[in-house]
Scaffold this active site. Sequence first.
Site, short mmCIF file in Angstrom:
data_model
loop_
_atom_site.label_atom_id
_atom_site.label_comp_id
_atom_site.label_asym_id
_atom_site.label_seq_id
_atom_site.Cartn_x
_atom_site.Cartn_y
_atom_site.Cartn_z
CE1 TYR A 192 1.98 7.88 1.13
CE2 TYR A 192 3.08 7.40 3.18
CZ TYR A 192 2.46 6.93 2.03
OH TYR A 192 1.92 5.60 2.13
CE LYS A 246 -1.22 6.76 2.63
NZ LYS A 246 -2.37 6.27 1.46
N1 LIG Z 1 4.63 0.48 -0.49
C1 LIG Z 1 4.38 0.76 0.57
O1 LIG Z 1 5.37 0.51 1.43
C2 LIG Z 1 3.18 1.28 1.23
C3 LIG Z 1 3.14 1.36 2.73
C4 LIG Z 1 2.04 2.12 3.27
C5 LIG Z 1 0.94 2.57 2.60
N2 LIG Z 1 0.95 2.39 1.17
C6 LIG Z 1 -0.22 3.02 0.54
O2 LIG Z 1 -0.80 1.91 -0.35
C7 LIG Z 1 -1.28 2.51 -1.40
C8 LIG Z 1 -0.71 1.75 -2.78
O3 LIG Z 1 0.57 2.13 -3.13
P1 LIG Z 1 1.35 0.97 -3.44
O4 LIG Z 1 2.46 0.84 -2.37
O5 LIG Z 1 0.77 -0.23 -4.04
O6 LIG Z 1 2.17 1.83 -4.91
P2 LIG Z 1 1.92 1.76 -6.58
O7 LIG Z 1 1.93 0.34 -6.91
O8 LIG Z 1 2.67 3.06 -6.73
O9 LIG Z 1 0.38 2.09 -6.23
C9 LIG Z 1 -0.41 3.34 -6.13
C10 LIG Z 1 -1.31 3.34 -7.25
O10 LIG Z 1 -2.18 4.45 -7.11
C11 LIG Z 1 -2.44 5.26 -8.37
N3 LIG Z 1 -2.65 6.46 -8.30
C12 LIG Z 1 -1.58 7.67 -7.72
N4 LIG Z 1 -2.16 8.63 -8.02
C13 LIG Z 1 -3.40 8.67 -8.49
C14 LIG Z 1 -4.56 9.40 -8.93
N5 LIG Z 1 -4.26 10.78 -8.61
N6 LIG Z 1 -5.71 9.16 -9.51
C15 LIG Z 1 -5.82 7.69 -9.59
N7 LIG Z 1 -4.89 6.80 -9.03
C16 LIG Z 1 -3.82 7.32 -8.69
C17 LIG Z 1 -1.46 4.78 -9.42
O11 LIG Z 1 -1.76 4.70 -10.60
P3 LIG Z 1 -1.25 5.74 -11.81
O12 LIG Z 1 -0.09 6.39 -11.35
O13 LIG Z 1 -1.52 5.02 -12.88
O14 LIG Z 1 -2.71 6.81 -11.45
C18 LIG Z 1 -0.97 3.25 -8.74
O15 LIG Z 1 -1.85 2.26 -9.18
C19 LIG Z 1 -1.18 3.77 -1.33
O16 LIG Z 1 -2.29 4.83 -0.70
C20 LIG Z 1 0.25 4.01 -0.50
O17 LIG Z 1 0.28 5.25 0.31
C21 LIG Z 1 2.16 1.95 0.51
#
Ligand SMILES: NC(=O)c1ccc[n+]([C@@H]2O[C@H](COP(=O)([O-])OP(=O)(O)OC[C@H]3O[C@@H](n4cnc5c(N)ncnc54)[C@H](OP(=O)(O)O)[C@@H]3O)[C@@H](O)[C@H]2O)c1
Length: 244
Positions: A150, A154
């Site tokens: 991961y 990133k």
């Molecule tokens: N939460 C944190 O602490 C954090 C910190 C740093 C960065 N981020 C980044 O923020 C972004 C959003 O994550 P989040 O925290 O909001 O979590 P989340 O609610 O789990 O969102 C991830 C989204 O990505 C979609 N997704 C995953 N794999 C996919 C694929 N192959 N094709 C299309 N859609 C896909 C999921 O939808 P489906 O499963 O329905 O496809 C889900 O809507 C990610 O890039 C994550 O790495 C999060």
Amino acid sequence: MTRLNGKTAVITGGATGIGLAAAKRFVEEGAFVFIYGRRQEALDAAVSELGPNARAVKGSVSDEADLDRLYAAVKAERGTLDIVFANAGAGGPLKLGKITAKHIDETFDTNVKGTIFTVQKALPLMASGGSIILTGSSAGTTGASGFTAYSASKAAVRNLVRTWAEDLKGTGIRVNVLSPGATATELAKEALGEEGQKAYGAMTPLQRMADPAEIGAVAAFLASDDSSFMTASEVAVDGGLAQL
Ligand SMILES: NC(=O)c1ccc[n+]([C@@H]2O[C@H](COP(=O)([O-])OP(=O)(O)OC[C@H]3O[C@@H](n4cnc5c(N)ncnc54)[C@H](OP(=O)(O)O)[C@@H]3O)[C@@H](O)[C@H]2O)c1
């Protein structure tokens, strides 16, 4: 605010978490938003929350044919595209010693290959004034114990915008990476667990996790002309986590 009046946006991973928070903010600021993800139920729930200026397309960022359907839908209804928020991402922990090829492939397929094709396939619909935003992570700078694939994926996402700002010279299209720290979403709950989330909150100089709306607000800034002289930048929205 009406900074995004009349603009069309695509948000991958827009049905949940950070993507949904950004979609809400974009719509509030006047945009028409296409959200994209793999779970129809989540997409349907999000669209009913977002209202008439939102559409959902079901598909995976790892599948080029699915992405072609997404952009065909955008072209058919809106003709052009102003904003791409390539935000879909995934990746759980596997300690060094336990890492598998499947785990690496799945993580990089979504976070790196998926981000590249999300952007590349959007370009024919975009013109001068367009804004591309990628979702990175504080883990791309600091590393995060157990999160080899991961964090490396990133770090790659952060680097993409350096090359693309150069490749997009002369087009008037900007590209930046927004790097959240620990943010209260399903992904954080699954990847870190209750204890891990508490630990990340405590490690953060602001002493808490982010609300997804706080990330969505910065995505709206990067999408808007308020950031018109920004390209190739990484914007940390991490409560200071990766900055000390
Ligand atoms: N939460 C944190 O602490 C954090 C910190 C740093 C960065 N981020 C980044 O923020 C972004 C959003 O994550 P989040 O925290 O909001 O979590 P989340 O609610 O789990 O969102 C991830 C989204 O990505 C979609 N997704 C995953 N794999 C996919 C694929 N192959 N094709 C299309 N859609 C896909 C999921 O939808 P489906 O499963 O329905 O496809 C889900 O809507 C990610 O890039 C994550 O790495 C999060």
